[in-house]
Design an enzyme around this catalytic site. Structure first.
Site, PDB file in Angstrom:
ATOM      1  N   ASP A 384       1.034  -1.200  -0.009  1.00 46.08           N
ATOM      2  CA  ASP A 384       0.204   0.079  -0.127  1.00 46.08           C
ATOM      3  C   ASP A 384       0.832   0.919   0.014  1.00 46.08           C
ATOM      4  O   ASP A 384       0.212   2.208   1.242  1.00 46.08           O
ATOM      5  CB  ASP A 384      -0.895   0.183   1.172  1.00 46.08           C
ATOM      6  CG  ASP A 384      -2.427   1.107   0.693  1.00 46.08           C
ATOM      7  OD1 ASP A 384      -1.865   1.804  -0.081  1.00 46.08           O
ATOM      8  OD2 ASP A 384      -2.075   1.370   1.931  1.00 46.08           O
ATOM      9  N   PHE A 385       1.752   1.256  -1.110  1.00 46.53           N
ATOM     10  CA  PHE A 385       2.591   2.678  -0.790  1.00 46.53           C
ATOM     11  C   PHE A 385       1.771   3.833  -1.827  1.00 46.53           C
ATOM     12  O   PHE A 385       1.267   3.629  -3.186  1.00 46.53           O
ATOM     13  CB  PHE A 385       3.991   1.670  -1.891  1.00 46.53           C
ATOM     14  CG  PHE A 385       4.343   1.186  -1.619  1.00 46.53           C
ATOM     15  CD1 PHE A 385       4.780   0.087  -0.242  1.00 46.53           C
ATOM     16  CD2 PHE A 385       6.407   1.065  -1.750  1.00 46.53           C
ATOM     17  CE1 PHE A 385       5.920  -0.502   0.231  1.00 46.53           C
ATOM     18  CE2 PHE A 385       7.193   0.358  -1.270  1.00 46.53           C
ATOM     19  CZ  PHE A 385       6.561  -0.704  -0.440  1.00 46.53           C
ATOM     20  N   GLU A 386       2.251   4.893  -0.995  1.00 46.63           N
ATOM     21  CA  GLU A 386       1.291   5.922  -1.322  1.00 46.63           C
ATOM     22  C   GLU A 386       1.579   7.370  -1.635  1.00 46.63           C
ATOM     23  O   GLU A 386       3.593   7.044  -1.017  1.00 46.63           O
ATOM     24  CB  GLU A 386       0.217   6.044  -0.666  1.00 46.63           C
ATOM     25  CG  GLU A 386      -0.789   5.282  -0.361  1.00 46.63           C
ATOM     26  CD  GLU A 386      -1.744   4.767   1.157  1.00 46.63           C
ATOM     27  OE1 GLU A 386      -2.320   6.344   1.171  1.00 46.63           O
ATOM     28  OE2 GLU A 386      -2.994   4.374   0.809  1.00 46.63           O
ATOM     29  N   GLY A 387       1.439   8.267  -1.471  1.00 50.32           N
ATOM     30  CA  GLY A 387       2.230   9.581  -1.582  1.00 50.32           C
ATOM     31  C   GLY A 387       3.503   9.319  -2.281  1.00 50.32           C
ATOM     32  O   GLY A 387       3.239   9.373  -3.527  1.00 50.32           O
ATOM     33  N   GLN A 475      -7.789   1.757  -4.943  1.00 49.40           N
ATOM     34  CA  GLN A 475      -8.593   2.642  -4.573  1.00 49.40           C
ATOM     35  C   GLN A 475      -9.330   3.062  -5.105  1.00 49.40           C
ATOM     36  O   GLN A 475      -9.134   4.769  -5.633  1.00 49.40           O
ATOM     37  CB  GLN A 475      -7.556   3.708  -3.407  1.00 49.40           C
ATOM     38  CG  GLN A 475      -6.845   2.435  -2.118  1.00 49.40           C
ATOM     39  CD  GLN A 475      -6.144   2.967  -1.274  1.00 49.40           C
ATOM     40  OE1 GLN A 475      -6.306   4.117  -1.162  1.00 49.40           O
ATOM     41  NE2 GLN A 475      -4.941   3.431  -1.146  1.00 49.40           N
TER      42      GLN A 475
END
Length: 600
Positions: A384-387, A475
């Site tokens: 869930d790598f974000e940003g 998402q």
């Protein structure tokens, strides 16, 4: 940056060069009209438009009953072109009528000075003209019209190329040297040497035409794992099609979806706030209802952004007074697994930025994630790598062969974990739409630079790991409007958004509008739709009624809105939500609706 002023000066100079070329005294014997279907009365026959940007309309028109309308989108300027046979050392006049802002009419391949005419603003029909002279060895040119990035649709009509016709076009030779690259479980990459005089190529599978390519490569997608396929290719131009090449065979890999075969046909995936509390409250592992088939522990986070050293701990008692003991937590995990559930460690989240920029960080990631999996007896990993965890360096333009260290190292790390734990290792991913579907329009910093380098940055990761991937649940929330395969923007919160976004994953799409770089679709059993469980959980909450409409359309081709899917995806795996805690806060509305839905 204001591009308008320097662009205007550049174009003015180009037009001046074109004007000088037109003064050269060149013989114009046997001049005739050479453009095919310049009035678009026969639809787009003879014309090729980028990324499906062109269409024929009946209003407005300049002459006849039809005209071209083309719509720029993202990094695509809606270029429509036609290749025409000409004579060397001859003079030609290209002309046409256009409407719109920043519309161009031009020619390439002249062998002398290519050029164009343009208009900054044409609220009504305006004629553009460009003259040119061919070079000593020029036998064909490509004429085109296009708009400009970020501008509305433009119209073009009565396009003309006037001058001496070239020698009759010959059907191209049969392609040789067709080869198949390394197959995946559902795709086979093909390539072949260029054939002189060919303007496109037709690809055959088992003797049946399955696609076309303007370049010398093509990826056959939608294939069945562990299956042998036979491919051929032919060369095409305006004179016709060559015979098919010699066949090449390739067998897809076994794939298997990284342990996905052990999931139920319809799976409900949820994130459990295990390491922190928020307004939804803490939920013990033992209190998670049986509805949930995959439970992602949120979150494992790095000791620093670039360390790769991932740590996980239960929520502190000061923050979560009802937190269970480590022993009870581990016992509850085993009980869930005994009931057929999968429990994964989810890495990242909104606050857990992870950048594996070095091989040392990559190795630390493998080691530390392994420790967490082993300590808690988990079934696998959720990414869930974000940003700013994933971004593409300048020059990293092909998702099939990434060069950015944070991308390459993540792929290598996950492959190492998969090899260590074997076929039953469950691998899931939860990227945001910005990192996946936005790649249809933009990829990385773009051909001119200046774009957000994170755009589409998950695509190389998904592609490289597609044979190890159990589930992708993008998402579909906290998202801006995203363009679908219908070239229309879709906004979150209703069935239409989930239908369009999911259809893109299952159909595949050209990355940044480049047909030569096509992201192959995933298997339906590898895809779940990601939604927020309540209005408090995230922007883009979708009511149960709209969720059911999306499932109806995708799996049954029923209750569809304006977006038309490219297939009926009856084996779609299920739904994912943020989060189990928020669903409990909302009286289990999300999971109850999933349990009640009729998939038949």
């Amino acid at each position: 940056m204001d591009r308008t002023r320097p662009l205007t000066l550049l174009l003015a100079g180009a037009l001046a060069v074109g004007g000088l070329a037109a003064l050269s005294p060149v013989a114009r014997a046997a001049d005739s009209e050479l453009a095919r279907n310049g009035g678009f009365e026969a639809g787009l026959d003879g014309w090729s438009c980028t990324a499906g940007s062109g269409a024929v309309v009946t209003s407005p028109v300049h002459g006849g009953t039809k005209a071209l309308q083309a719509t720029p989108a993202g990094s695509d300027n809606a270029k429509c072109s036609q290749t025409i046979t000409v004579r060397p050392n001859s003079a030609y006049t290209l002309s046409g009528w256009v409407r719109g802002s920043y519309v161009y009419l031009g020619v390439t391949g002249t062998g002398t000075t290519d050029g164009y005419a343009w208009t900054q603003s044409a609220p009504d029909w305006q004629k553009l003209t460009k003259t040119f002279t061919t070079g000593a060895n020029t036998t064909s040119v490509t004429v085109y019209t296009h708009g400009w990035y970020g501008t509305p649709a433009y119209q073009a009509d009565d396009l003309s190329l006037y001058g001496p016709g070239g020698d009759p076009v010959q059907i191209p030779a049969v392609p040789t040297g067709l080869t198949a690259g390394s197959p995946t479980s559902t795709s086979v990459p093909l390539s072949w040497p260029a054939v002189a005089g060919a303007t496109s190529y037709r690809i055959y599978r088992g003797g049946t035409a399955v696609g076309t390519a303007t370049g010398t490569s093509y990826t056959a997608t939608g294939l069945t794992p562990s299956t042998a396929y036979s491919f051929q290719v032919s060369a095409v131009n305006s004179a016709g099609e060559s015979a098919k090449s010699a066949a090449v065979t390739a067998t897809t890999t076994s794939g298997g979806g990284g342990g996905g075969g052990e999931l139920p046909a319809r799976a409900l995936v949820g994130y459990l706030h295990a390491s922190f509390a928020n307004g939804s409250g803490y939920t013990r592992m033992a209190d998670v209802p049986d509805s949930w088939d995959v439970i992602n522990l949120a979150f494992g986070e790095p000791t620093s952004v670039t360390s790769g050293d991932i740590r996980f701990r239960l929520c502190p008692q000061t923050e979560c007074p009802n937190v269970e003991s480590e022993a009870d937590f581990k016992a509850a995990i085993k009980a869930k697994q005994a009931a057929g559930k999968k429990v994964l460690i989810s890495i990242g989240g909104q606050n857990g930025q992870v950048q594996l920029a070095t091989t040392a960080a990559r190795d630390a990631f493998v080691s530390s994630v392994s420790k967490i999996i082993d300590e808690y007896g988990l079934d696998g990993l959720d990414i869930d790598f974000e940003g700013h965890s994933l971004s593409l360096q300048n020059g990293d333009t092909d998702f099939r062969s990434p060069t950015s260290p944070v991308i390459v190292n993540l792929i290598q790390a996950v492959k190492t974990l998969k090899a260590k734990y074997g076929a039953k290792f469950v691998l899931t991913m939860a990227p945001e739409t910005f990192f996946v579907q936005l790649g249809y329009q933009f990829y990385g910093s773009g051909p001119w630079g200046g774009q957000d380098p994170r755009a589409g940055a998950y695509l190389p990761v998904i592609h490289a790991l597609r044979d190890d991937l159990t589930l992708l649940h993008v998402q579909d929330y906290n998202s801006g409007p995203i363009m679908g395969l219908d070239n229309q923007y879709h906004s979150m919160g209703g069935a239409d958004f989930h239908i369009a976004m999911t259809d893109m994953l299952l159909t595949g799409f050209p990355v940044a509008g480049n047909a030569e770089r096509f992201f192959p679709g995933l298997r339906p059993d590898q895809v779940a739709i990601g939604l927020p469980a309540s209005t408090q959980a995230g922007n883009g909450h979708t009511t149960p009624t709209e969720v059911n409409k999306a499932l109806d359309c995708l799996t049954k081709k029923q209750n569809c809105g304006t977006y038309q899917t490219h297939g009926t995806w009856s084996s779609l795996r299920g739904l994912m939500t943020w989060s189990i805690n928020w669903d409990r806060f909302n009286n289990w509305e999300f999971s109850r609706n999933f349990d009640a839905y009729d998939w038949s």
